[in-house]
Design a protein around this motif. Structure first.
Motif, PDB file in Angstrom:
ATOM      1  N   PHE A  17       0.943  -1.164  -0.137  1.00 11.45           N
ATOM      2  CA  PHE A  17       0.083   0.011  -0.189  1.00 11.45           C
ATOM      3  C   PHE A  17       0.804   1.234  -0.113  1.00 11.45           C
ATOM      4  O   PHE A  17       0.568   2.063  -0.846  1.00 11.45           O
ATOM      5  CB  PHE A  17      -0.824   0.040   1.139  1.00 11.45           C
ATOM      6  CG  PHE A  17      -1.937   0.977   1.173  1.00 11.45           C
ATOM      7  CD1 PHE A  17      -3.172   1.015   0.495  1.00 11.45           C
ATOM      8  CD2 PHE A  17      -1.781   2.208   1.953  1.00 11.45           C
ATOM      9  CE1 PHE A  17      -3.944   2.117   0.477  1.00 11.45           C
ATOM     10  CE2 PHE A  17      -2.649   3.113   1.983  1.00 11.45           C
ATOM     11  CZ  PHE A  17      -3.903   3.014   1.233  1.00 11.45           C
ATOM     12  N   MET A  54       6.935 -17.957  -3.124  1.00 13.82           N
ATOM     13  CA  MET A  54       5.339 -18.132  -3.071  1.00 13.82           C
ATOM     14  C   MET A  54       5.004 -16.719  -2.480  1.00 13.82           C
ATOM     15  O   MET A  54       4.112 -15.917  -2.962  1.00 13.82           O
ATOM     16  CB  MET A  54       4.952 -19.233  -2.125  1.00 13.82           C
ATOM     17  CG  MET A  54       3.571 -19.696  -2.538  1.00 13.82           C
ATOM     18  SD  MET A  54       3.605 -21.580  -2.011  1.00 13.82           S
ATOM     19  CE  MET A  54       3.571 -21.294  -0.107  1.00 13.82           C
ATOM     20  N   VAL A  58       2.753 -13.793  -4.479  1.00 20.63           N
ATOM     21  CA  VAL A  58       1.652 -13.296  -3.992  1.00 20.63           C
ATOM     22  C   VAL A  58       1.713 -11.827  -3.839  1.00 20.63           C
ATOM     23  O   VAL A  58       0.807 -10.823  -4.050  1.00 20.63           O
ATOM     24  CB  VAL A  58       1.313 -14.062  -2.654  1.00 20.63           C
ATOM     25  CG1 VAL A  58      -0.043 -13.261  -2.149  1.00 20.63           C
ATOM     26  CG2 VAL A  58       0.936 -15.403  -2.817  1.00 20.63           C
ATOM     27  N   PHE A  61       1.350  -9.953  -7.268  1.00 22.26           N
ATOM     28  CA  PHE A  61      -0.080 -10.132  -7.634  1.00 22.26           C
ATOM     29  C   PHE A  61      -1.017  -9.047  -7.082  1.00 22.26           C
ATOM     30  O   PHE A  61      -1.655  -8.116  -7.684  1.00 22.26           O
ATOM     31  CB  PHE A  61      -0.569 -11.354  -7.340  1.00 22.26           C
ATOM     32  CG  PHE A  61      -2.126 -11.356  -7.659  1.00 22.26           C
ATOM     33  CD1 PHE A  61      -2.770 -11.415  -8.974  1.00 22.26           C
ATOM     34  CD2 PHE A  61      -3.184 -11.434  -6.526  1.00 22.26           C
ATOM     35  CE1 PHE A  61      -3.932 -11.638  -9.328  1.00 22.26           C
ATOM     36  CE2 PHE A  61      -4.478 -11.192  -7.154  1.00 22.26           C
ATOM     37  CZ  PHE A  61      -4.826 -11.444  -8.338  1.00 22.26           C
ATOM     38  N   LEU A  66      -3.014  -3.611  -7.038  1.00 20.77           N
ATOM     39  CA  LEU A  66      -3.597  -2.500  -6.455  1.00 20.77           C
ATOM     40  C   LEU A  66      -3.068  -1.330  -7.361  1.00 20.77           C
ATOM     41  O   LEU A  66      -3.795  -0.391  -7.437  1.00 20.77           O
ATOM     42  CB  LEU A  66      -2.557  -2.281  -4.965  1.00 20.77           C
ATOM     43  CG  LEU A  66      -3.156  -1.223  -4.058  1.00 20.77           C
ATOM     44  CD1 LEU A  66      -4.479  -1.322  -3.579  1.00 20.77           C
ATOM     45  CD2 LEU A  66      -2.147  -1.251  -3.055  1.00 20.77           C
ATOM     46  N   GLY A  76      -4.961  -6.388 -14.147  1.00 19.25           N
ATOM     47  CA  GLY A  76      -4.343  -7.783 -14.457  1.00 19.25           C
ATOM     48  C   GLY A  76      -3.176  -7.632 -15.320  1.00 19.25           C
ATOM     49  O   GLY A  76      -2.184  -8.662 -15.206  1.00 19.25           O
ATOM     50  N   SER A  79      -0.262  -6.755 -12.545  1.00 16.71           N
ATOM     51  CA  SER A  79      -0.180  -7.987 -11.667  1.00 16.71           C
ATOM     52  C   SER A  79       0.660  -9.194 -12.303  1.00 16.71           C
ATOM     53  O   SER A  79       1.550  -9.849 -11.781  1.00 16.71           O
ATOM     54  CB  SER A  79      -1.449  -8.474 -11.127  1.00 16.71           C
ATOM     55  OG  SER A  79      -2.502  -8.386 -11.839  1.00 16.71           O
ATOM     56  N   LEU A  80       0.317  -9.331 -13.613  1.00 13.89           N
ATOM     57  CA  LEU A  80       0.996 -10.515 -14.230  1.00 13.89           C
ATOM     58  C   LEU A  80       2.485 -10.284 -14.142  1.00 13.89           C
ATOM     59  O   LEU A  80       3.045 -11.271 -14.130  1.00 13.89           O
ATOM     60  CB  LEU A  80       0.158 -10.288 -15.736  1.00 13.89           C
ATOM     61  CG  LEU A  80       0.199 -11.784 -16.649  1.00 13.89           C
ATOM     62  CD1 LEU A  80      -0.257 -12.936 -15.829  1.00 13.89           C
ATOM     63  CD2 LEU A  80      -0.207 -11.805 -17.835  1.00 13.89           C
ATOM     64  N   ILE A  83       4.304 -10.781 -10.778  1.00 12.77           N
ATOM     65  CA  ILE A  83       3.980 -11.940 -10.586  1.00 12.77           C
ATOM     66  C   ILE A  83       5.306 -12.668 -10.565  1.00 12.77           C
ATOM     67  O   ILE A  83       5.989 -13.529  -9.813  1.00 12.77           O
ATOM     68  CB  ILE A  83       2.573 -12.921 -10.901  1.00 12.77           C
ATOM     69  CG1 ILE A  83       1.462 -12.599 -10.414  1.00 12.77           C
ATOM     70  CG2 ILE A  83       2.832 -14.499 -10.627  1.00 12.77           C
ATOM     71  CD1 ILE A  83       0.404 -13.157 -11.060  1.00 12.77           C
ATOM     72  N   TYR A  87       8.068 -14.110  -8.350  1.00 16.38           N
ATOM     73  CA  TYR A  87       8.286 -15.553  -8.353  1.00 16.38           C
ATOM     74  C   TYR A  87       9.671 -15.710  -8.814  1.00 16.38           C
ATOM     75  O   TYR A  87      10.365 -16.535  -7.777  1.00 16.38           O
ATOM     76  CB  TYR A  87       7.345 -16.375  -9.279  1.00 16.38           C
ATOM     77  CG  TYR A  87       7.418 -17.580  -9.459  1.00 16.38           C
ATOM     78  CD1 TYR A  87       7.057 -18.595  -8.341  1.00 16.38           C
ATOM     79  CD2 TYR A  87       8.306 -18.533 -10.444  1.00 16.38           C
ATOM     80  CE1 TYR A  87       7.151 -19.787  -8.559  1.00 16.38           C
ATOM     81  CE2 TYR A  87       8.571 -19.659 -10.455  1.00 16.38           C
ATOM     82  CZ  TYR A  87       7.990 -20.425  -9.447  1.00 16.38           C
ATOM     83  OH  TYR A  87       7.913 -21.680  -9.619  1.00 16.38           O
ATOM     84  N   ARG A  91      12.954 -17.600  -6.690  1.00 17.42           N
ATOM     85  CA  ARG A  91      13.630 -18.871  -6.837  1.00 17.42           C
ATOM     86  C   ARG A  91      15.026 -18.605  -6.847  1.00 17.42           C
ATOM     87  O   ARG A  91      15.360 -19.538  -6.716  1.00 17.42           O
ATOM     88  CB  ARG A  91      12.976 -19.292  -8.481  1.00 17.42           C
ATOM     89  CG  ARG A  91      11.596 -19.698  -8.542  1.00 17.42           C
ATOM     90  CD  ARG A  91      11.212 -20.856  -7.762  1.00 17.42           C
ATOM     91  NE  ARG A  91      11.729 -22.013  -8.322  1.00 17.42           N
ATOM     92  CZ  ARG A  91      12.083 -23.205  -7.419  1.00 17.42           C
ATOM     93  NH1 ARG A  91      11.967 -23.337  -6.206  1.00 17.42           N
ATOM     94  NH2 ARG A  91      12.774 -24.242  -8.099  1.00 17.42           N
TER      95      ARG A  91
END
Lengths: 202, 311
Positions: A17, A54, A58, A61, A66, A76, A79-80, A83, A87, A91
């Motif tokens: 936020f 993970m 999250v 996303f 937001l 989307g 966020s895509l 992600i 991720y 990793r």
């Protein structure tokens, strides 16, 4: 353990936020070399690097969604992208566990490049009816440069915010205990534990 | 001992497999959610539930952003001061050249103003589509698009202040965009650098050539005035430094989104090749679209009921 996760979730929510607010109200209106820094990919990258794939995904996303909501963009899209950034940062941590201090710098550059080129790709896929300037490419590179310069302070800030509640901290402490006898190099092991046992295989 | 350790690495435990499966499942769910949202949002009209939810969230965010914008204004000013200082020298030279050109234009305009007014009165020219009849509302910019696409800004005035959808927005005395979303206390303005915005424009020269102004995506300092009339060899066309204004039109109940005669920018490149072969010139916007602090929204006070936009 549940309390730790709750605390982590709460801090991540506040971090996401705050990132969106600061990015929109201040950072996006400060021009450096003709572009503005982009805190979003850096914060998501830092969370992935500190908390794993993970949590990173999250966080990516949630922050991206937001941003899409607040910027009145197509939902989307960001966020895509975030992600993927969260991720893969996670990793990198899980597979390589990089310890070098400049890793956030390289990861910041990679995250910014992914965000810049990824956004361009998605925008083109969604359809752009106007001519495209070559300057866009130049500006993406300058943004990567500017983001790389601020990647370390952003990483340090994120670590300061979520570091104390990370569930992985005990594991890291155990690893340090295995490699150093659980002590700082400034301390003498024999004073606390006596002589360290030697492995019979050596 | 060592062999046992290798066996554990090579043959992952059920706990490890479970973690991997969970990680992949979470990733798949998140990516799937994003794609569903993207597809659903992209194909829906602006009155759809997703758009309504988004409008509601922006409505909640708006006061927070307004407060944050005020709180961060000193930081922003310091940051911009450094940036401005670095570019001050080159900018001063550019502005000096601009002042000289504008002084010459001002002289010509003042000389033409009196006969123009008299002639307009004599032929009873319709003067209702000028800026003053649109009741401008001054609004503060709360945030700007942080992406490199320079698509939109949010301002702190909305429908409570008389702002409507598609109202023209001015900044630095020139056209900067139009209202694309409106809430009670906020409005989202699509800038003229947004690839969805097209403006009917005309060159302020003797011919008054009209065309369609479109952005050059990714470059906030460049627009393209295309679809200009075909020029025959030897015929003079638009020249560099000539002003480009909104064309505006009014025909019965139909009216352009933008009043006639609003400055948009100046021609920055009118190469013969682009002009004669593609009928287009490059235009530099008059407003600094990256540093807008205050804008004016031209609300529709004159009561036009139906609107359309040229090409």
């Amino acid at each position: 353990m549940r309390t730790d996760y709750t605390k982590l979730a709460l801090r991540l929510a506040l971090l996401g936020f705050g990132t969106v607010i600061v990015q929109q109200a201040a950072v996006s209106q400060i021009s450096i070399f003709g572009v503005s820094a982009d805190l979003g990919p850096l914060v998501v990258m830092a969370v992935g690097l500190l908390a794993g794939s993970m949590t990173g995904a999250v966080m990516g996303f949630a922050t991206g969604l937001l941003l899409d909501f607040a910027l009145f963009q197509t939902l989307g899209v960001t966020s895509l992208l975030y992600i993927a950034i969260g991720y893969w940062s996670g990793r990198v941590r899980e597979l390589l566990d990089p310890a070098h201090g400049l890793v956030p710098l390289a990861m910041g550059a990679a995250a910014s490049a992914a965000a810049g080129f990824g956004m361009a790709l998605i925008q083109f896929l969604l359809g752009v009816d106007a001519p495209v300037s070559v300057l866009l490419l130049q500006q993406i590179f300058v943004t990567i440069l500017v983001n790389t310069l601020i990647a370390l302070p952003v990483y340090a800030l994120v670590r300061r915010i979520i570091g104390p509640v990370l569930p992985d901290e005990p594991r890291r402490r155990r690893r340090r205990a295995y490699t150093t006898g659980g002590l700082s190099p400034l301390q003498r092991p024999a004073e606390r534990f006596g002589p360290l046992p030697r492995s019979p295989l050596r | 001992m060592r062999g046992g350790a290798e066996k554990v690495v090579g043959d992952p435990s059920p706990v490890h497999s479970k973690q991997v499966r969970r990680r992949r499942a979470v990733l798949a769910v998140l990516v799937g959610l994003s794609l569903i949202l993207l597809t659903a949002y992209f194909g829906e009209p602006s009155t759809s539930p997703l758009h309504t939810v988004q409008r509601g969230i922006v409505e909640v965010f708006s006061p927070i952003q307004e407060g944050a914008s005020k709180v961060f204004s000193p930081i922003r000013d310091v940051g911009n001061w450094f940036s401005d200082t670095i570019h001050a020298k080159s900018r001063a030279d550019q502005l000096q050249k601009k002042v000289n050109a504008l002084q010459a234009e001002l002289g010509q305009a003042q000389a033409a103003e009196t006969p123009n007014r008299q002639l307009s009165r004599e032929v009873r020219l319709d003067q209702t589509d000028n800026i003053s009849s649109y009741s401008p509302v001054t609004a503060n910019v709360i945030w700007q698009d942080p992406t490199l696409w320079y698509q939109q800004i949010e301002v702190d005035k909305g429908s409570d202040d008389g702002v409507h959808l598609d109202d023209a927005v001015l900044g630095d005395g020139a056209l900067v965009g139009k209202v694309s979303e409106v809430g009670p206390t906020f409005s989202i303005v699509s800038l003229i650098t947004n690839h969805t915005v097209q403006v009917a424009a005309q060159v302020a020269d003797r011919n008054g050539d009209r065309g369609l102004l479109v952005p050059k995506v990714g470059d906030p300092n460049s627009l393209v005035l295309q679809d200009l009339p075909q020029l025959s060899p030897g015929q003079p066309g638009p020249e560099v430094n000539q002003q480009v204004l909104t064309a505006g039109f009014k025909s019965g109940g139909l009216g352009s989104l933008y009043p006639r005669g609003i400055l948009i920018g100046t021609i920055s490149n009118a190469g013969a090749n682009a002009l004669y072969n593609s009928q287009q010139v490059q235009v530099s916007p008059a407003a600094d679209l990256r540093h807008l602090q205050v804008v004016q929204v031209l609300t529709r006070a004159q009561g036009s009921t139906v609107r359309a936009q040229l090409p």
